[in-house]
Motif scaffolding. Structure first.
Motif, short mmCIF file in Angstrom:
data_model
loop_
_atom_site.label_atom_id
_atom_site.label_comp_id
_atom_site.label_asym_id
_atom_site.label_seq_id
_atom_site.Cartn_x
_atom_site.Cartn_y
_atom_site.Cartn_z
N ILE A 131 0.85 -1.19 0.00
CA ILE A 131 0.00 0.00 0.00
C ILE A 131 0.89 1.24 0.00
O ILE A 131 1.81 1.36 0.82
N THR A 132 0.62 2.16 -0.92
CA THR A 132 1.38 3.41 -1.00
C THR A 132 0.42 4.61 -0.84
O THR A 132 -0.75 4.50 -1.17
N PRO A 133 0.92 5.74 -0.33
CA PRO A 133 0.05 6.89 -0.09
C PRO A 133 -0.34 7.67 -1.34
O PRO A 133 -1.26 8.49 -1.29
N SER A 134 0.36 7.48 -2.47
CA SER A 134 0.07 8.27 -3.66
C SER A 134 0.45 7.48 -4.91
O SER A 134 1.18 6.49 -4.85
N ASN A 135 -0.06 7.94 -6.04
CA ASN A 135 0.28 7.31 -7.32
C ASN A 135 1.77 7.51 -7.64
O ASN A 135 2.41 6.64 -8.21
N TYR A 136 2.29 8.68 -7.26
CA TYR A 136 3.72 8.94 -7.43
C TYR A 136 4.54 7.85 -6.75
O TYR A 136 5.47 7.29 -7.31
N TYR A 137 4.17 7.54 -5.52
CA TYR A 137 4.91 6.56 -4.74
C TYR A 137 4.69 5.14 -5.26
O TYR A 137 5.59 4.30 -5.18
N LYS A 138 3.52 4.88 -5.77
CA LYS A 138 3.23 3.57 -6.35
C LYS A 138 4.20 3.25 -7.48
O LYS A 138 4.81 2.17 -7.53
N ASN A 139 4.38 4.20 -8.37
CA ASN A 139 5.28 3.99 -9.50
C ASN A 139 6.74 3.91 -9.05
O ASN A 139 7.52 3.13 -9.60
N LEU A 140 7.08 4.69 -8.04
CA LEU A 140 8.44 4.69 -7.50
C LEU A 140 8.78 3.32 -6.90
O LEU A 140 9.85 2.77 -7.14
N VAL A 141 7.86 2.78 -6.13
CA VAL A 141 8.06 1.47 -5.48
C VAL A 141 8.19 0.37 -6.52
O VAL A 141 9.09 -0.49 -6.44
N ALA A 142 7.30 0.37 -7.50
CA ALA A 142 7.33 -0.67 -8.54
C ALA A 142 8.65 -0.65 -9.30
O ALA A 142 9.23 -1.71 -9.58
N GLU A 143 9.13 0.54 -9.63
CA GLU A 143 10.35 0.66 -10.40
C GLU A 143 11.59 0.32 -9.57
O GLU A 143 12.47 -0.43 -10.03
N LYS A 144 11.66 0.82 -8.35
CA LYS A 144 12.87 0.64 -7.54
C LYS A 144 13.07 -0.80 -7.10
O LYS A 144 14.19 -1.31 -7.09
N TYR A 145 11.98 -1.48 -6.73
CA TYR A 145 12.11 -2.82 -6.15
C TYR A 145 11.69 -3.94 -7.10
O TYR A 145 11.67 -5.10 -6.72
N GLN A 146 11.33 -3.56 -8.33
CA GLN A 146 10.91 -4.55 -9.34
C GLN A 146 9.81 -5.47 -8.82
O GLN A 146 9.86 -6.69 -8.95
N VAL A 147 8.81 -4.86 -8.17
CA VAL A 147 7.67 -5.63 -7.72
C VAL A 147 6.53 -5.45 -8.71
O VAL A 147 6.46 -4.43 -9.42
N ASP A 148 5.65 -6.42 -8.77
CA ASP A 148 4.52 -6.38 -9.68
C ASP A 148 3.59 -5.22 -9.29
O ASP A 148 3.07 -5.18 -8.17
N ILE A 149 3.40 -4.28 -10.20
CA ILE A 149 2.59 -3.10 -9.90
C ILE A 149 1.14 -3.47 -9.61
O ILE A 149 0.40 -2.73 -8.96
N GLU A 150 0.73 -4.67 -10.04
CA GLU A 150 -0.64 -5.12 -9.82
C GLU A 150 -0.93 -5.40 -8.35
O GLU A 150 -2.10 -5.45 -7.95
N LYS A 151 0.11 -5.64 -7.56
CA LYS A 151 -0.16 -5.91 -6.14
C LYS A 151 0.03 -4.65 -5.27
O LYS A 151 0.01 -4.73 -4.06
N ILE A 152 0.20 -3.50 -5.94
CA ILE A 152 0.32 -2.24 -5.22
C ILE A 152 -1.01 -1.49 -5.26
O ILE A 152 -1.60 -1.32 -6.33
N ARG A 153 -1.47 -1.06 -4.10
CA ARG A 153 -2.70 -0.28 -3.99
C ARG A 153 -2.38 1.10 -3.44
O ARG A 153 -1.41 1.27 -2.70
N VAL A 154 -3.22 2.08 -3.77
CA VAL A 154 -3.01 3.46 -3.28
C VAL A 154 -4.06 3.79 -2.23
O VAL A 154 -5.26 3.63 -2.45
N PHE A 155 -3.58 4.22 -1.07
CA PHE A 155 -4.46 4.69 0.00
C PHE A 155 -3.76 5.86 0.69
O PHE A 155 -2.66 5.70 1.22
N PRO A 156 -4.36 7.05 0.68
CA PRO A 156 -3.68 8.28 1.14
C PRO A 156 -3.56 8.45 2.66
O PRO A 156 -4.14 9.34 3.26
N SER A 157 -2.79 7.58 3.28
CA SER A 157 -2.33 7.74 4.67
C SER A 157 -3.40 8.13 5.68
O SER A 157 -3.20 9.04 6.48
N GLY A 158 -4.50 7.46 5.67
CA GLY A 158 -5.52 7.73 6.69
C GLY A 158 -6.45 8.88 6.37
O GLY A 158 -7.50 9.03 7.00
N GLY A 159 -6.07 9.70 5.41
CA GLY A 159 -6.94 10.78 4.99
C GLY A 159 -6.99 11.96 5.96
O GLY A 159 -6.27 12.03 6.94
N VAL A 160 -7.87 12.91 5.65
CA VAL A 160 -8.04 14.13 6.43
C VAL A 160 -9.31 14.02 7.26
O VAL A 160 -10.39 13.74 6.73
#
Length: 373
Positions: A131-160
């Motif tokens: 789980i990543t807080p933003s789409n920016y971070y989702k792409n960063l994680v997938a690229e840096k660690y070579q993990v399948d982007i399909e198992k990454i979800r975006v959830f903005p850190s508990g929200g406001v």
């Protein structure tokens, strides 16, 4: 559903904002009627206390994780939690780990954090869901660690939390509560006084604006503490800004909301590539305050340049100076439009709005879990 929540950051009475987003996610999970058991760490004062706390914390994770019957193990922060979880996964291969990555997990801020990276990568590959807080971070994680982007979800850190962060009807009372004069307009900075947070960008920018005569009738409100406290105090003195700054140390969220409600604009000068979302910017927007922020990280997910705020070049106090003067020069119609746009943006990140995202992540897994079992 039974969830084991793990985090090495969790709020306390003394440090109410320390890992507050972890507590927010816990409340969302509980609101669905799910059982949440947890192993968490509170902020420690001494190195010895911190060391002992981590030893007991790691043992608790392994023991509870091994003997407990959980549908999912939900961990915030991969770096410091990777060691016990890798051990747990080797002992109990059926463990289903949901790893929520943040900030320096992926982009270390100091050299000492680099040592965790190979373990972060291993944990992410062992995780069922990331789980990543933003789409920016989702792409960063997938690229840096070579993990399948399909198992990454975006959830903005508990929200406001709109019950806390919203526009106050009577601002005069807010000024009085904070002992502020309503004869001034206020620019805000909220963040740890640490490397990469940008306090050393906003101070020179304010000094330059002041020297140009554009800071008359204004003051800068700074909220935060950190490892660079002495450096901050020295720079304030060197720039002769003592009379231009109102300083608060750590504040509870209710008081932070009051601070935001006193601002004409919020300054978010982070230089961190690991700024995975930047919740303080969204909290300011929820109070109707436009944000002048760096062109970096998760800020790019929600700051729309010229609409709900203004973007400036990362680490460039000259550019920040120009953008602040640009904002100060706007007519009332334009600033009102920005305030309305900021409020509208914050609504998309409000807890009740983003709550279904987290529930869906766990329910989606639960359906497949029940099907297999």
């Amino acid at each position: 559903m039974k969830i084991f929540l793990i985090s090495n950051m969790y709020p306390s009475d003394e440090y109410p904002n320390y890992g507050i987003f972890v507590k927010n996610t816990e409340e969302i999970l509980k609101s669905e009627g799910w059982t949440v058991e947890k192993a968490v760490l509170y902020k420690s004062h001494s190195k010895l206390s911190k060391l002992l706390s981590y030893i007991l914390y790691y043992l608790r994770i392994i023991i509870k994780g091994f003997f407990g019957k959980y549908d999912a193990i939900y961990v915030h922060y991969a770096s410091h939690n990777s060691y016990p979880l890798i051990i747990l996964k080797s002992l109990k291969k059926s463990s289903e780990i949901f790893t929520n990555v943040h900030g320096s997990d992926v982009v270390p801020e100091v050299q000492s954090q680099e040592k965790h990276q190979k373990y972060v990568k291993k944990l992410l590959h062992l995780s069922t869901i990331i789980i990543t807080p933003s789409n920016y971070y989702k792409n960063l994680v997938a690229e840096k660690y070579q993990v399948d982007i399909e198992k990454i979800r975006v959830f903005p850190s508990g929200g406001v939390n709109k019950n806390i962060f919203h526009q106050k009807e009577n601002r005069q009372n807010v000024f009085a509560d904070l002992n502020l004069s309503n004869n001034y307009k206020y620019v805000g900075f909220v963040g740890r006084l640490d490397v990469g947070k940008g306090w050393d960008i906003v101070l020179p920018a304010v000094k330059k604006i002041k020297d140009l005569g554009h800071f008359q009738g204004r003051k800068l409100i700074v909220v935060g503490k950190g490892s660079q406290q002495k450096d901050y105090e020295t720079l304030v003195e060197d720039l002769h800004l003592q009379d231009d700054i109102i300083y608060f140390p750590l504040l509870p969220q209710q008081k932070l909301s009051e601070v935001y409600n006193c601002l004409e604009v919020f300054c978010f000068p982070t230089t961190r590539k690991g700024e995975s979302l930047g919740l303080v910017g969204l909290e300011a927007m929820a109070c109707g305050v436009p944000v002048i922020g760096s062109k970096i990280g998760g800020l790019l997910d929600y700051i729309q340049d010229g609409e709900n705020g203004i973007l400036f070049e990362v680490g460039n106090d000259d550019d920040l100076k120009e953008k602040m003067i640009e904002f100060f020069s706007m007519d009332e119609t334009k600033t009102e439009q920005m305030k309305k746009a900021a409020l509208k943006t914050a609504e998309r990140y409000e807890v009740e709005h983003i709550k279904p995202l987290l529930i869906k992540i766990f329910k989606g897994y639960q359906r497949s879990y029940n099907h297999v079992n």
